[in-house]
Scaffold this motif. Structure first.
Motif, PDB file in Angstrom:
ATOM      1  N   PRO A   1       0.803  -1.233   0.000  1.00  0.00           N
ATOM      2  CA  PRO A   1       0.000   0.000   0.000  1.00  0.00           C
ATOM      3  C   PRO A   1       0.834   1.280   0.000  1.00  0.00           C
ATOM      4  O   PRO A   1       1.844   1.376   0.709  1.00  0.00           O
TER       5      PRO A   1
ATOM      6  N   THR B   1       0.296   5.764  -0.169  1.00  0.00           N
ATOM      7  CA  THR B   1      -0.618   6.902  -0.113  1.00  0.00           C
ATOM      8  C   THR B   1      -0.130   7.912  -1.138  1.00  0.00           C
ATOM      9  O   THR B   1       1.021   8.344  -1.086  1.00  0.00           O
TER      10      THR B   1
ATOM     11  N   ASP C   1      -1.011  13.457  -1.215  1.00  0.00           N
ATOM     12  CA  ASP C   1      -1.209  13.934   0.154  1.00  0.00           C
ATOM     13  C   ASP C   1      -1.524  15.423   0.187  1.00  0.00           C
ATOM     14  O   ASP C   1      -1.446  16.119  -0.804  1.00  0.00           O
ATOM     15  N   PHE C   2      -1.768  15.853   1.396  1.00  0.00           N
ATOM     16  CA  PHE C   2      -2.076  17.245   1.682  1.00  0.00           C
ATOM     17  C   PHE C   2      -0.791  17.878   2.233  1.00  0.00           C
ATOM     18  O   PHE C   2      -0.189  17.363   3.167  1.00  0.00           O
TER      19      PHE C   2
ATOM     20  N   PRO D   1       1.046  20.928   3.921  1.00  0.00           N
ATOM     21  CA  PRO D   1       1.002  22.213   4.637  1.00  0.00           C
ATOM     22  C   PRO D   1       2.242  23.072   4.333  1.00  0.00           C
ATOM     23  O   PRO D   1       3.204  22.575   3.728  1.00  0.00           O
TER      24      PRO D   1
ATOM     25  N   PHE E   1       4.849  23.931   5.796  1.00  0.00           N
ATOM     26  CA  PHE E   1       6.199  23.524   6.201  1.00  0.00           C
ATOM     27  C   PHE E   1       6.879  22.631   5.175  1.00  0.00           C
ATOM     28  O   PHE E   1       8.094  22.453   5.216  1.00  0.00           O
ATOM     29  N   ILE E   2       6.102  22.075   4.228  1.00  0.00           N
ATOM     30  CA  ILE E   2       6.721  21.135   3.292  1.00  0.00           C
ATOM     31  C   ILE E   2       6.426  21.449   1.825  1.00  0.00           C
ATOM     32  O   ILE E   2       7.099  20.971   0.920  1.00  0.00           O
TER      33      ILE E   2
ATOM     34  N   GLU F   1     -10.160  13.541   3.285  1.00  0.00           N
ATOM     35  CA  GLU F   1      -8.853  13.598   2.629  1.00  0.00           C
ATOM     36  C   GLU F   1      -7.886  14.414   3.486  1.00  0.00           C
ATOM     37  O   GLU F   1      -6.748  14.010   3.742  1.00  0.00           O
ATOM     38  N   ILE F   2      -8.370  15.556   3.962  1.00  0.00           N
ATOM     39  CA  ILE F   2      -7.531  16.457   4.760  1.00  0.00           C
ATOM     40  C   ILE F   2      -7.123  15.806   6.083  1.00  0.00           C
ATOM     41  O   ILE F   2      -5.971  15.906   6.501  1.00  0.00           O
TER      42      ILE F   2
ATOM     43  N   SER G   1      -4.381  12.579   5.377  1.00  0.00           N
ATOM     44  CA  SER G   1      -3.210  12.475   4.490  1.00  0.00           C
ATOM     45  C   SER G   1      -2.217  13.622   4.625  1.00  0.00           C
ATOM     46  O   SER G   1      -1.487  13.918   3.695  1.00  0.00           O
ATOM     47  N   GLN G   2      -2.189  14.269   5.769  1.00  0.00           N
ATOM     48  CA  GLN G   2      -1.255  15.396   5.874  1.00  0.00           C
ATOM     49  C   GLN G   2       0.189  14.908   5.896  1.00  0.00           C
ATOM     50  O   GLN G   2       0.581  14.122   6.753  1.00  0.00           O
ATOM     51  N   LEU G   3       0.979  15.401   4.937  1.00  0.00           N
ATOM     52  CA  LEU G   3       2.404  15.043   4.890  1.00  0.00           C
ATOM     53  C   LEU G   3       3.080  15.380   6.223  1.00  0.00           C
ATOM     54  O   LEU G   3       2.774  16.408   6.795  1.00  0.00           O
ATOM     55  N   PRO G   4       3.935  14.580   6.777  1.00  0.00           N
ATOM     56  CA  PRO G   4       4.447  13.320   6.226  1.00  0.00           C
ATOM     57  C   PRO G   4       3.710  12.087   6.766  1.00  0.00           C
ATOM     58  O   PRO G   4       4.279  11.005   6.780  1.00  0.00           O
ATOM     59  N   TYR G   5       2.467  12.251   7.194  1.00  0.00           N
ATOM     60  CA  TYR G   5       1.741  11.128   7.784  1.00  0.00           C
ATOM     61  C   TYR G   5       0.684  10.586   6.820  1.00  0.00           C
ATOM     62  O   TYR G   5       0.285  11.261   5.879  1.00  0.00           O
ATOM     63  N   THR G   6       0.206   9.392   7.129  1.00  0.00           N
ATOM     64  CA  THR G   6      -0.961   8.873   6.418  1.00  0.00           C
ATOM     65  C   THR G   6      -1.773   8.014   7.369  1.00  0.00           C
ATOM     66  O   THR G   6      -1.221   7.392   8.278  1.00  0.00           O
TER      67      THR G   6
ATOM     68  N   TRP H   1      -3.758   5.730   6.060  1.00  0.00           N
ATOM     69  CA  TRP H   1      -4.246   4.667   5.177  1.00  0.00           C
ATOM     70  C   TRP H   1      -3.335   3.447   5.174  1.00  0.00           C
ATOM     71  O   TRP H   1      -2.163   3.539   4.865  1.00  0.00           O
ATOM     72  N   GLU H   2      -3.943   2.316   5.493  1.00  0.00           N
ATOM     73  CA  GLU H   2      -3.223   1.027   5.470  1.00  0.00           C
ATOM     74  C   GLU H   2      -3.501   0.278   4.170  1.00  0.00           C
ATOM     75  O   GLU H   2      -3.035  -0.837   3.976  1.00  0.00           O
TER      76      GLU H   2
END
Lengths: 391, 323
Positions: free
Chosen positions: A205, A207, A210-211, A213, A215-216, B71-72, B75-80, B82-83
């Motif tokens: 899997p 992702t 992404d969203f 913000p 900072f990135i 979605e917001i 999925s905020q970078l750098p996290y997810t 979703w598995e």
């Protein structure tokens, strides 16, 4: 050996896309691109191309479906023109930003209003900042060759960017030309299978999309810019390899009789062919003139342009698009800024013409050059001149 | 105690047991493919709906999601959160993206480039992404007959951007772009009939669900995912922020939406309507509306008018199911 056939350029695109064994085609009809997708639909219907053909309900969905297919790891193709490319606009950014290697043929068309189905470069220029690689072509052979190159460049692991191959609407899309179609074995040797890293796959899997913000976001966009600029290496390598196999060579900037020329004309797309004839005539008349053809629009070939025009006195640039209220032609504007800090540079004269399918003839180019030389001496109170417009 | 409680009610007549089957508790997977720790608001029933949906879908799935709250928050970078494989591109194109994924897998499996896994493609969007801006792409994908499941998580307004009205906002609700005022009751149009629109595409499976009925929701999602061809599930998702309701009442408010007949639970399987829950007597709509700030300004007359419309619509639906 490749065989030379008399074939409509749009049909030839269908043939070469078939040889790439494309997996997914999502397309919506729009003149003058229709013959491309009609022919592909027929090839799929006849079982000659084993692909999923998605007859979507809009260009926005055409490119969106391509995003999904490319993200799944499929080789993906679409085609559009004019308003269709504009409807895709926001989707174009997604394809490049998410590194989805879609290949798209754009049969360049004017933008409404008034409605015009005929060719110019307004559509291509409106999407120049979307992060795609953009290649312009001047005849059917170049279209076919560069469609093939586009897949190899787009899918290269070091690039993974979408590519547009621009062919002028009607002037190229609808003409029948003698074209060397490659052999399947040559295509197979030139184009490796698509091996997209980390596709959407339940076994592993990921992702995607992404969203980001504040900072990135800047870092992500900078990485995208670095990647697009760096794609130049792969593009050059691909064209070199193409030359080795097919004996036809392409460059980001191509020069025609430009050595020692005091005056240079610069064109893009199919008008370059007419311009070459005009250059020949003017050379015969003893004018010291040459032609520069800009093939690669993105990434912009700064070094190549600088060295190609450095020694000329005058550079006359023809744009087939208007930047309303701005510098006139986008191409002239970008070349000006590429040369501004150079110690040695030609004077630049900007013309906008060939809008909405209006032809520029051989004598038209001579007239443009003469007027351009005049402007270079006397100067002009305008940023640019419109060519051939009735008062 | 535990053992006895399972037996409770087994002596009741079958008809009564069937009526309450929707509440029957069963073991479900403890695997969370929509991981905890996402950024959703307290009491967000949409996050609950997505969580339950993911339990029903299992691992062999690819999710395409529209721009929006889920979605917001996920999925905020750098996290997810979703598995499972997940993709977001834009707001209005989710059904088209899902079409492309499905076609891509289909072609690659046929050519032997990837193993045949029967992976389910699932598109997820909010009510704005479905009933407004994404309606064209959805209609196109349904009409073309792609093998995919589309799930609309309906919280009845553009909550992600600050509670603006959508075509799925109910009549009388006050939102930031349909505010109640001296001369307006708020939203002046009835909620768009998305189920009717989807049904007009004659797809094999359509259902409504609500996370307040978790087992019913999971059953329907699993059933929809098993369909070969397009399927559509419309899930009402209580939004405490936008509905201005106490966050601890989200599940109860979802129940009331169903029990008042405002959001009936039903399926349309190959054109045949089936109610999921038999409600001999509907609760008054006031019971549902009084818990939400978005309806607080409504007069008794307006509520009466709403009551009348809800009753009529519900009867029409029951008639379709019985007919």
């Amino acid at each position: 050996m490749a065989k030379r056939v008399g074939i409509e350029v749009s049909v030839a695109i269908g043939e070469v896309v078939t040889m790439t064994n494309t997996d997914v085609i999502a397309a919506y009809p729009i003149t003058p691109q229709t013959h491309i997708v009609e022919h592909l639909a027929k090839l799929v219907a006849d079982g000659e191309l084993d692909a999923e053909y998605i007859p979507v309900e809009s260009e926005h969905s055409a490119l969106s479906a391509c995003l999904g297919a490319a993200a799944a790891g499929a080789r993906t193709f679409t085609a559009t023109a004019g308003q269709g490319l504009e409807l895709m606009h926001e989707v174009l950014y997604i394809a490049s930003s998410m590194q989805l290697p879609v290949v798209m043929a754009v049969a360049n068309r004017a933008l409404s209003a008034p409605l015009s189905v005929w060719g110019d470069h307004s559509d291509a220029m409106a999407v120049r900042d979307t992060g795609w690689i953009q290649i312009f072509t001047e005849n059917g052979q170049e279209v076919v060759d560069n469609i093939l190159c586009a897949f190899r460049i787009a899918e290269d692991r070091g690039v993974l960017l979408p590519v547009m191959v621009h062919l002028d609407g009607f002037h190229l899309s609808h003409v029948i030309e003698p074209i060397l179609l490659p052999e399947q074995s040559e295509v197979d040797a030139f184009l490796p299978p698509n091996d997209y890293p980390l596709p959407l796959d339940p076994a592993k899997p990921v992702t995607m999309g992404d969203f980001g913000p504040p900072f990135i976001y800047t870092e992500v966009k900078w990485a995208q810019e670095v990647n697009l600029r760096k794609s130049m290496e792969t593009i050059l390598k691909c064209w070199g390899e193409f030359d080795r196999i097919f004996k036809r060579c392409y460059h980001p900037v191509e020069c025609y009789r430009s050595e020692d020329a005091e005056v240079l004309l610069l064109t893009m797309g199919s008008f370059s062919e007419t311009a070459m004839t005009a250059i020949d005539q003017m050379r015969q008349q003893g004018k010291n003139i040459g032609l520069i053809k800009l093939r690669l629009w993105r990434p912009f070939p700064f070094d190549e342009i600088r060295s190609a025009v450095r020694d000329a006195e005058v550079l006359i640039v023809l744009d087939r698009a208007l930047s309303f209220g701005g510098p006139g032609g986008p191409v002239a504007s970008e070349i000006r800024s590429a040369l501004y800090n150079e110690d040695k540079r030609p004077k630049i004269v900007s013309f906008v013409g060939g809008l909405g399918g209006r032809d520029i003839t051989v004598s038209g180019f001579s007239e443009m050059v003469n007027r351009g030389i005049e402007i270079s001496k006397t100067g002009s109170k305008h940023e640019f001149e419109i060519f051939g417009a009735r008062e | 105690m535990g053992k006895k409680s399972i037996d409770v009610g087994l002596d009741l007549p079958l008809k009564i047991r069937a009526r309450h089957a929707i509440h029957e508790v069963r073991p479900v997977t403890i695997k969370e493919n929509f991981a905890p720790g996402n950024r959703s608001c307290i009491g967000c029933a949409e996050a609950l709906a997505v969580r339950l949906t993911c339990k029903a879908l299992g691992d062999n799935v690819i999710i395409a999601m529209a721009t929006g709250c889920m979605e917001i928050v996920s999925s905020q970078l750098p996290y997810t959160s979703w598995e499972v494989p997940w993709i977001h591109t834009l707001f209005e194109n989710t059904a088209a993206v899902a079409s492309g994924i499905e076609a891509g897998l289909e072609a690659m499996v046929r050519k032997g480039r990837i193993p045949a896994r029967e992976t389910k493609i699932v598109a997820m969007a909010g009510d704005g992404g479905t009933a407004d801006i994404g309606l064209q792409a959805l209609s196109g994908a349904l009409e073309r007959g792609h093998n995919f499941l589309y799930i609309c998580f309906d919280n009845e307004a553009y909550m992600n951007t600050g509670v603006q009205r959508s075509s799925s906002t109910p009549y009388g609700a006050s939102t930031t772009t349909s505010p109640a005022g001296k001369v307006s009751i708020g939203q002046i149009t009835p909620k768009k009939d998305m189920l009717g629109i989807v049904a007009a595409h004659n797809i094999p499976y359509i259902a409504t669900a609500c996370p307040s009925y978790p087992f019913d929701l999971m059953d329907k999602v699993a059933k929809a995912a098993a369909v070969k061809g397009p399927a559509y599930v419309h899930i009402l998702s209580v939004c405490p922020v936008g509905w201005r309701s106490p966050s601890e009442l989200s599940v109860r408010i979802g129940r009331l939406a169903v029990e008042t007949g405002i959001f009936p639970l039903y399926e349309i399987e190959n054109g045949k309507y089936k109610m999921s829950l038999s409600l001999p007597k509907l609760k008054p709509v006031y019971d549902y509306m009084r818990l939400q700030g978005r309806f607080r300004h409504l007069s008794e007359d307006t509520i009466k008018q709403i009551q009348q419309r809800v009753t009529e619509e519900y009867q029409k639906l029951v008639a379709k199911a019985e007919g």
